[in-house]
Motif scaffolding. Structure first.
Motif, PDB file in Angstrom:
ATOM      1  N   TYR A  50      -6.362  -2.123  48.638  1.00 43.72           N
ATOM      2  CA  TYR A  50      -6.046  -1.348  47.775  1.00 43.72           C
ATOM      3  C   TYR A  50      -5.416   0.208  48.519  1.00 43.72           C
ATOM      4  O   TYR A  50      -4.813   1.345  47.862  1.00 43.72           O
ATOM      5  CB  TYR A  50      -7.389  -0.772  47.274  1.00 43.72           C
ATOM      6  CG  TYR A  50      -7.496  -1.477  45.430  1.00 43.72           C
ATOM      7  CD1 TYR A  50      -6.701  -1.468  44.947  1.00 43.72           C
ATOM      8  CD2 TYR A  50      -8.505  -2.093  45.773  1.00 43.72           C
ATOM      9  CE1 TYR A  50      -6.663  -1.560  43.377  1.00 43.72           C
ATOM     10  CE2 TYR A  50      -8.805  -3.682  44.744  1.00 43.72           C
ATOM     11  CZ  TYR A  50      -7.605  -2.648  43.748  1.00 43.72           C
ATOM     12  OH  TYR A  50      -7.964  -3.518  42.285  1.00 43.72           O
ATOM     13  N   GLY A  88     -10.999   1.094  43.815  1.00 40.91           N
ATOM     14  CA  GLY A  88     -10.008  -0.015  43.041  1.00 40.91           C
ATOM     15  C   GLY A  88     -10.505   0.320  41.358  1.00 40.91           C
ATOM     16  O   GLY A  88      -9.565  -0.218  40.588  1.00 40.91           O
ATOM     17  N   THR A  89     -11.475   0.916  41.597  1.00 43.44           N
ATOM     18  CA  THR A  89     -11.755   1.343  39.766  1.00 43.44           C
ATOM     19  C   THR A  89     -11.098   1.593  39.274  1.00 43.44           C
ATOM     20  O   THR A  89     -10.286   2.905  39.704  1.00 43.44           O
ATOM     21  CB  THR A  89     -13.271   2.350  40.136  1.00 43.44           C
ATOM     22  OG1 THR A  89     -14.230   1.014  40.734  1.00 43.44           O
ATOM     23  CG2 THR A  89     -13.740   2.304  38.563  1.00 43.44           C
ATOM     24  N   THR A 132      -3.617   7.005  50.838  1.00 43.01           N
ATOM     25  CA  THR A 132      -5.013   7.690  51.288  1.00 43.01           C
ATOM     26  C   THR A 132      -4.966   6.806  52.200  1.00 43.01           C
ATOM     27  O   THR A 132      -4.286   5.545  52.567  1.00 43.01           O
ATOM     28  CB  THR A 132      -5.796   6.972  50.300  1.00 43.01           C
ATOM     29  OG1 THR A 132      -5.291   7.594  48.839  1.00 43.01           O
ATOM     30  CG2 THR A 132      -6.940   7.613  50.413  1.00 43.01           C
ATOM     31  N   PHE A 139      -9.594   4.337  41.791  1.00 47.42           N
ATOM     32  CA  PHE A 139      -9.812   5.507  42.458  1.00 47.42           C
ATOM     33  C   PHE A 139     -11.243   5.076  43.657  1.00 47.42           C
ATOM     34  O   PHE A 139     -11.147   3.467  44.014  1.00 47.42           O
ATOM     35  CB  PHE A 139     -10.923   6.286  41.960  1.00 47.42           C
ATOM     36  CG  PHE A 139      -9.935   6.805  40.575  1.00 47.42           C
ATOM     37  CD1 PHE A 139      -9.317   8.524  41.375  1.00 47.42           C
ATOM     38  CD2 PHE A 139      -9.644   6.496  39.538  1.00 47.42           C
ATOM     39  CE1 PHE A 139      -8.480   8.685  40.423  1.00 47.42           C
ATOM     40  CE2 PHE A 139      -8.884   7.144  38.655  1.00 47.42           C
ATOM     41  CZ  PHE A 139      -8.634   8.390  38.846  1.00 47.42           C
ATOM     42  N   ALA A 140     -10.750   5.220  44.715  1.00 39.65           N
ATOM     43  CA  ALA A 140     -12.371   4.921  46.014  1.00 39.65           C
ATOM     44  C   ALA A 140     -13.136   6.153  45.979  1.00 39.65           C
ATOM     45  O   ALA A 140     -12.643   7.458  45.921  1.00 39.65           O
ATOM     46  CB  ALA A 140     -11.560   4.969  46.817  1.00 39.65           C
ATOM     47  N   ALA A 169     -10.775   9.263  46.219  1.00 42.19           N
ATOM     48  CA  ALA A 169      -9.420   9.079  46.458  1.00 42.19           C
ATOM     49  C   ALA A 169      -8.643   8.216  45.799  1.00 42.19           C
ATOM     50  O   ALA A 169      -8.891   7.395  45.169  1.00 42.19           O
ATOM     51  CB  ALA A 169      -9.754   9.231  48.458  1.00 42.19           C
ATOM     52  N   ARG A 170      -7.528   8.694  45.633  1.00 44.04           N
ATOM     53  CA  ARG A 170      -6.788   7.279  44.516  1.00 44.04           C
ATOM     54  C   ARG A 170      -6.114   5.934  46.048  1.00 44.04           C
ATOM     55  O   ARG A 170      -6.005   6.293  46.780  1.00 44.04           O
ATOM     56  CB  ARG A 170      -5.506   8.099  44.259  1.00 44.04           C
ATOM     57  CG  ARG A 170      -5.926   8.127  43.033  1.00 44.04           C
ATOM     58  CD  ARG A 170      -4.714   9.459  42.462  1.00 44.04           C
ATOM     59  NE  ARG A 170      -4.699  10.262  41.261  1.00 44.04           N
ATOM     60  CZ  ARG A 170      -5.364  10.145  39.736  1.00 44.04           C
ATOM     61  NH1 ARG A 170      -4.680   8.790  39.600  1.00 44.04           N
ATOM     62  NH2 ARG A 170      -5.374  10.729  38.448  1.00 44.04           N
TER      63      ARG A 170
END
Lengths: 490, 246
Positions: free
Chosen positions: A8, B29-30, A478, B68-69, B60-61
């Motif tokens: 990610y 990654g939610t 990010t 999200f993380a 944070a994206r």
């Protein structure tokens, strides 16, 4: 880091090389305010609306015109805000459009934005030249050929701007903030002083009355909207702003409101002042300065200085935004690779800045050399630039619902806003284009040609180099350092 | 995946904390959809809270902007709240050392520039744990941490608290003391934390060589020279604890 987070979070940032997350809120806000150049616009644009009135025999209501323009721009800001809260863009509306409407449309949005920033930067340098020469005249300094001195001033301003921009975003942003504050302060003080001394001569009835027709209102709104353009330019500072998801949405929301309030005050003041003024002053390219110069040349000189500072800051802010869009295009491979380079020490997109500055300085010098009156040159460059901005606003605000849907955060409000705003903007643009074509003006055709070229280029990429097209839409992603980390020390 | 919290607060602060909890549970990654489904909250509420949390860097994206993380801003909260874990083997080694020693022996661990008491001596409980966690400049273990952090910029900007007459409150003096600690690889304190008490702290290194924990010996300040005689045994213990702790 676990395998899931590596999937990610990419290891290498696509916009590596810029000085990341260092700019506090004020310089980010300054970028927006400077690009709008409220002091410069306050003094030039209400005046531009008068000669712009080719059809209406009577002048439009300035308050209504500016109020409507402010409402349109706030709608655009509301469309951009959700995207600015979610993505730390380095290329502003271009990358929003890429995420929302896809890379092919993004090319058109990007070219429109680049066109808008470039034309406004050229106009700003021309305005710097005009007002600095006017300043010398008001001071009674001996001037040689005004053409030569204006060209020299433009060259010097371009050189200084180039130095500040390459040297670092913090330096250029803080200097634009300084100059913009000085110019707004000077203009406010001068207007207050002027009206205090001439209070008996001013008739405010005209400010609140309505005796224009709707045709002149539309063209008036277009010109007034052009006084707000540039408010979106902090969206190119996503990589460099310290807290991009706070400062950028805040800057693009508050700049139109602040500028709008200043314009409403300045417009009503000038409406009252210029209504009584002789036709020669209304038609001049520096009407406010000429009007005040008839009272006191010294005050007029101070005013010229303020306005010139405002336009100088506007030139810097425009090229800062422009250079970052080109920088991203270079990194993505849809522009020359060289413009994607950053300065190793100052960490600015220096190659992009150095490549565009000669063009930005060259055009206004040509305008002067070919003997076009600065007033006509300014009006044409600004209007042409406004087409570019409006085009990119239409595409970016239409992107909002698609952008949100793509990341799974769609809302009903975004569909309404994302439909209404582009329609209103398109109507404004269409009204302006028809009126200007009827008046025998080719500005809309020039912008149309740029738009067509962008569509052709996007199609070429689509069929011949789809890989490059697919890489469009880079932003400051990010990094691992932005994430929660469990370290013992520190 | 489903998760329902035992208590469902509805205020904005509760919503934000519950969102953070969901992201912590589901991992990097939610998505926003997973969060609204897990918490059963309106979309608009979730988006507003998510944007605010991203703005303040608690979240944070991910690169695709969908997920999200946990962000770096949450680091302090998580590490301060989570109690350190010490393996049974390490506790056993500590226990054997304590049985042959007349002083209090505590194990302190470091997390994100804060102190955690990892294993307290059951026979001599720490009297000044409260002060130790708040005023690192006054304790041996705290000074060891400050020395590792490098400079006084990591110290709070407020004036250094004077816990006793002997507490170092002058920043220049503290810098000099920290330089000594870096040179000797041990820290000491006599009457600085608490009148009548003295302590020594020996670093326990992590595999990469950085400071991870400290072994602390506490005793009456009158017996400080005797505490110092334990140095060799204590250093030997820190070497045995290293592989058991990290």
């Amino acid at each position: 880091m676990s395998a899931r987070s590596d999937r990610y979070i990419s290891a290498q940032s696509p916009v590596e090389g810029l000085r990341r997350r260092r700019l506090s809120f004020l310089p980010v806000f300054a970028q927006a305010v400077a690009n709008v150049a409220p002091a410069g616009a306050m003094s030039v644009i209400p005046a531009l609306i008068f000669p712009g009135l080719v059809f209406g025999s009577s002048s439009p209501n300035l308050l209504m015109t500016f109020g409507a323009a402010m409402a349109v721009i706030i709608l655009v800001a509301l469309c951009l805000r959700p995207m600015a809260q979610r993505m730390a863009a380095v290329s502003g509306l271009y990358s929003y459009t890429a995420r929302g409407l896809g890379p092919r449309t993004a090319i058109s949005a990007g070219w429109s934005a680049v066109f808008g920033y470039a034309l406004v930067a050229m106009a700003s340098l021309l305005a710097v030249g005009t007002y600095v020469v006017e300043l010398f005249l008001n001071l009674g300094l001996p001037m040689g050929d005004p053409k030569v001195s204006t060209a020299v001033v433009i060259l010097a301003a371009a050189g200084a701007a180039c130095f500040l921009m390459v040297r670092g975003i913090r330096l250029s942003a803080w200097s634009t903030l300084l100059m913009e504050s000085i110019s707004i302060a000077i203009l406010t003080v001068v207007l207050i002083v002027y009206f205090t001394f001439n209070a008996s001569n001013v008739n405010l009835d005209g400010v609140f009355s309505w005796h224009g027709n709707f045709d002149s209102l539309w063209i008036g709104i277009v010109v007034a909207v052009s006084a707000f353009v540039g408010f979106e330019s902090p969206t190119t500072l996503g990589g460099e702003a310290r807290r991009p998801f706070v400062s950028i949405p805040r800057a693009i929301t508050w700049t139109p409101i602040l500028a709008g309030v200043l314009y409403l005050i300045a417009a009503s003041a000038q409406d009252a002042a210029l209504r009584e003024a002789p036709p020669g002053i209304i038609a001049s390219s520096t009407p406010l300065s000429n009007l005040i110069s008839s009272t006191s040349p010294m005050v007029a000189a101070v005013l010229d200085l303020g306005i010139a500072a405002s336009w100088f800051a506007c030139a810097i802010a425009s090229v800062n935004a422009l250079a970052r869009i080109l920088f991203c295009m270079g990194r993505e491979g849809v522009a020359l690779h060289a413009v994607g380079r950053t300065h190793p020490v100052f960490r600015t997109p220096s190659t992009a800045i150095m490549m565009v500055m000669p063009v930005i300085a060259g055009v206004p010098i040509m305008v002067i050399i070919f003997g076009v009156s600065p007033g006509v040159g300014l009006a044409n460059l600004f209007t042409l630039g406004a087409y570019g901005y409006l085009g990119s606003y239409i595409l970016a605000s239409a992107s909002l619902p698609f952008f949100l849907r793509r990341i799974g955060e769609s809302t009903n409000g975004s569909w309404i806003l994302g439909a209404a705003t582009p329609l209103i903007l398109a109507f404004v643009l269409w009204a302006a284009a028809t009126v200007s074509i009827q008046a025998g003006n080719f500005q809309s055709l020039i912008y149309g040609a740029v738009l067509l070229a962008s569509v052709l280029y996007a199609s070429f990429l689509h069929y011949r180099q789809p890989g490059r097209l697919a890489s469009i839409g880079i932003y400051d992603e990010t990094r691992h350092s932005d994430l929660f980390h469990d370290r013992r020390i520190p | 995946m489903s998760y329902r919290p035992s208590y469902a607060g509805t205020g904005p602060a509760a919503t934000s904390l519950r969102i953070l909890e969901v992201v912590a549970r589901f991992g990097t990654g939610t998505t926003a959809k997973e969060i609204t489904e897990a918490l059963q909250i309106p979309q608009a509420t979730a988006y507003r809270a998510l944007n605010a949390l991203v703005a303040d860097e608690y979240l944070a994206r991910t690169s695709n902007l969908r997920g999200f993380a946990l962000g770096h801003a949450i680091t302090g909260l998580i590490t301060a709240a989570a109690p350190p874990t010490v393996s049974t083997a390490a506790r056993g080694v500590m226990e054997r050392f304590r049985s042959g020693n007349r002083f209090a022996v505590h194990l302190v661990m470091y997390r994100n520039a804060s102190l955690r008491i990892a294993d307290e001596d059951p026979d001599y409980p720490l009297q000044s744990a409260f002060e130790m966690l708040r005023h690192p400049h006054a304790s041996a273990a705290g000074k060891l941490m400050l020395a590792e952090l490098g400079d006084s910029s990591s110290l709070p900007m407020r004036p250094l608290a004077k816990l006793t007459e002997h507490t170092i409150t002058d920043r220049g003096q503290l810098e000099a003391a920290l330089a000594d600690i870096r040179a000797n690889k041990q820290a000491s304190e006599v009457n600085e934390l608490e009148q009548g008490s003295a302590s020594l702290a020996f670093p326990i290194a992590m595999p990469d060589g950085s400071l991870g924990a400290a072994l602390c010996l506490f005793g009456p300040s009158a017996r400080f020279p005797t505490i110092c005689e334990q140095e060799e045994a204590a250093r030997d213990l820190t070497l045995r604890l290293e592989p058991l702790l990290f």
